[in-house]
Write a protein that holds these residues in place. Sequence first.
Motif, mmCIF file in Angstrom:
data_model
loop_
_atom_site.group_PDB
_atom_site.id
_atom_site.type_symbol
_atom_site.label_atom_id
_atom_site.label_comp_id
_atom_site.label_asym_id
_atom_site.label_seq_id
_atom_site.Cartn_x
_atom_site.Cartn_y
_atom_site.Cartn_z
ATOM 1 N N VAL A 13 0.846 -1.204 0.000
ATOM 2 C CA VAL A 13 0.000 0.000 0.000
ATOM 3 C C VAL A 13 0.874 1.244 0.000
ATOM 4 O O VAL A 13 0.594 2.218 -0.723
ATOM 5 N N LYS A 14 1.948 1.240 0.801
ATOM 6 C CA LYS A 14 2.872 2.383 0.818
ATOM 7 C C LYS A 14 3.535 2.590 -0.538
ATOM 8 O O LYS A 14 3.836 3.710 -0.930
ATOM 9 N N ALA A 15 3.750 1.486 -1.272
ATOM 10 C CA ALA A 15 4.373 1.571 -2.604
ATOM 11 C C ALA A 15 3.345 1.907 -3.678
ATOM 12 O O ALA A 15 3.644 1.862 -4.869
ATOM 13 N N SER A 16 2.122 2.253 -3.273
ATOM 14 C CA SER A 16 1.025 2.663 -4.177
ATOM 15 C C SER A 16 0.624 1.563 -5.153
ATOM 16 O O SER A 16 0.250 1.844 -6.306
ATOM 17 N N GLN A 17 0.682 0.325 -4.721
ATOM 18 C CA GLN A 17 0.221 -0.789 -5.541
ATOM 19 C C GLN A 17 -1.312 -0.820 -5.509
ATOM 20 O O GLN A 17 -1.933 -0.457 -4.509
ATOM 21 N N SER A 18 -1.901 -1.253 -6.614
ATOM 22 C CA SER A 18 -3.360 -1.343 -6.661
ATOM 23 C C SER A 18 -3.835 -2.556 -5.856
ATOM 24 O O SER A 18 -3.060 -3.472 -5.550
ATOM 25 N N GLU A 19 -5.105 -2.546 -5.534
ATOM 26 C CA GLU A 19 -5.689 -3.658 -4.777
ATOM 27 C C GLU A 19 -5.549 -4.968 -5.543
ATOM 28 O O GLU A 19 -5.228 -6.012 -4.964
ATOM 29 N N ARG A 20 -5.758 -4.898 -6.832
ATOM 30 C CA ARG A 20 -5.641 -6.096 -7.680
ATOM 31 C C ARG A 20 -4.209 -6.649 -7.646
ATOM 32 O O ARG A 20 -3.999 -7.850 -7.566
ATOM 33 N N ASP A 21 -3.216 -5.747 -7.683
ATOM 34 C CA ASP A 21 -1.820 -6.184 -7.626
ATOM 35 C C ASP A 21 -1.493 -6.832 -6.276
ATOM 36 O O ASP A 21 -0.762 -7.823 -6.214
ATOM 37 N N ILE A 22 -2.016 -6.267 -5.209
ATOM 38 C CA ILE A 22 -1.759 -6.810 -3.868
ATOM 39 C C ILE A 22 -2.395 -8.201 -3.744
ATOM 40 O O ILE A 22 -1.766 -9.131 -3.237
ATOM 41 N N TYR A 23 -3.626 -8.338 -4.229
ATOM 42 C CA TYR A 23 -4.273 -9.659 -4.215
ATOM 43 C C TYR A 23 -3.464 -10.660 -5.036
ATOM 44 O O TYR A 23 -3.260 -11.800 -4.626
ATOM 45 N N GLY A 24 -3.006 -10.236 -6.189
ATOM 46 C CA GLY A 24 -2.198 -11.114 -7.037
ATOM 47 C C GLY A 24 -0.913 -11.550 -6.355
ATOM 48 O O GLY A 24 -0.514 -12.719 -6.438
ATOM 49 N N LEU A 25 -0.281 -10.631 -5.645
ATOM 50 C CA LEU A 25 0.946 -10.954 -4.918
ATOM 51 C C LEU A 25 0.669 -11.965 -3.806
ATOM 52 O O LEU A 25 1.404 -12.940 -3.631
ATOM 53 N N MET A 26 -0.394 -11.764 -3.054
ATOM 54 C CA MET A 26 -0.737 -12.680 -1.952
ATOM 55 C C MET A 26 -1.070 -14.080 -2.480
ATOM 56 O O MET A 26 -0.646 -15.081 -1.905
ATOM 57 N N VAL A 27 -1.812 -14.129 -3.568
ATOM 58 C CA VAL A 27 -2.163 -15.434 -4.152
ATOM 59 C C VAL A 27 -0.919 -16.118 -4.698
ATOM 60 O O VAL A 27 -0.736 -17.330 -4.532
ATOM 61 N N ALA A 28 -0.022 -15.351 -5.310
ATOM 62 C CA ALA A 28 1.207 -15.929 -5.859
ATOM 63 C C ALA A 28 2.089 -16.496 -4.753
ATOM 64 O O ALA A 28 2.696 -17.551 -4.914
ATOM 65 N N ARG A 29 2.158 -15.811 -3.613
ATOM 66 C CA ARG A 29 3.032 -16.264 -2.526
ATOM 67 C C ARG A 29 2.394 -17.320 -1.632
ATOM 68 O O ARG A 29 3.065 -18.248 -1.189
#
Length: 98
Positions: A13-29
């Motif tokens: 969130v601090k790096a200004s990532q979109s919600e979709r990108d954050i969800y994608g990162l969590m699912v990937a990890r």
Amino acid sequence: MSIQMRREVRDQVKASQSERDIYGLMVARYGSATLLKPPKQGLNLVVWATPLLALGAGAVHFWRTFRFQQTRREPGTATDPYLAQVRQETGSRKSGDS
């Protein structure tokens, strides 16, 4: 693990990532199990379908048991061919008659 995930989300969130990108990162990890509503596919589909199948199997079992209880013949009724034959051969005496 949840503390680590929370930190990662906060950093994203601090790096200004979109919600979709954050969800994608969590699912990937961590996999799709981290989502509140995981997609209904693969093993998740089995998890979603099992309670429904169990409920259906229980309903079928209940229906068959109830139906069998209604159609079961009581012992000693005239529709029992073996008992009718025994009564005919013994002169229609019931046990205990003198």
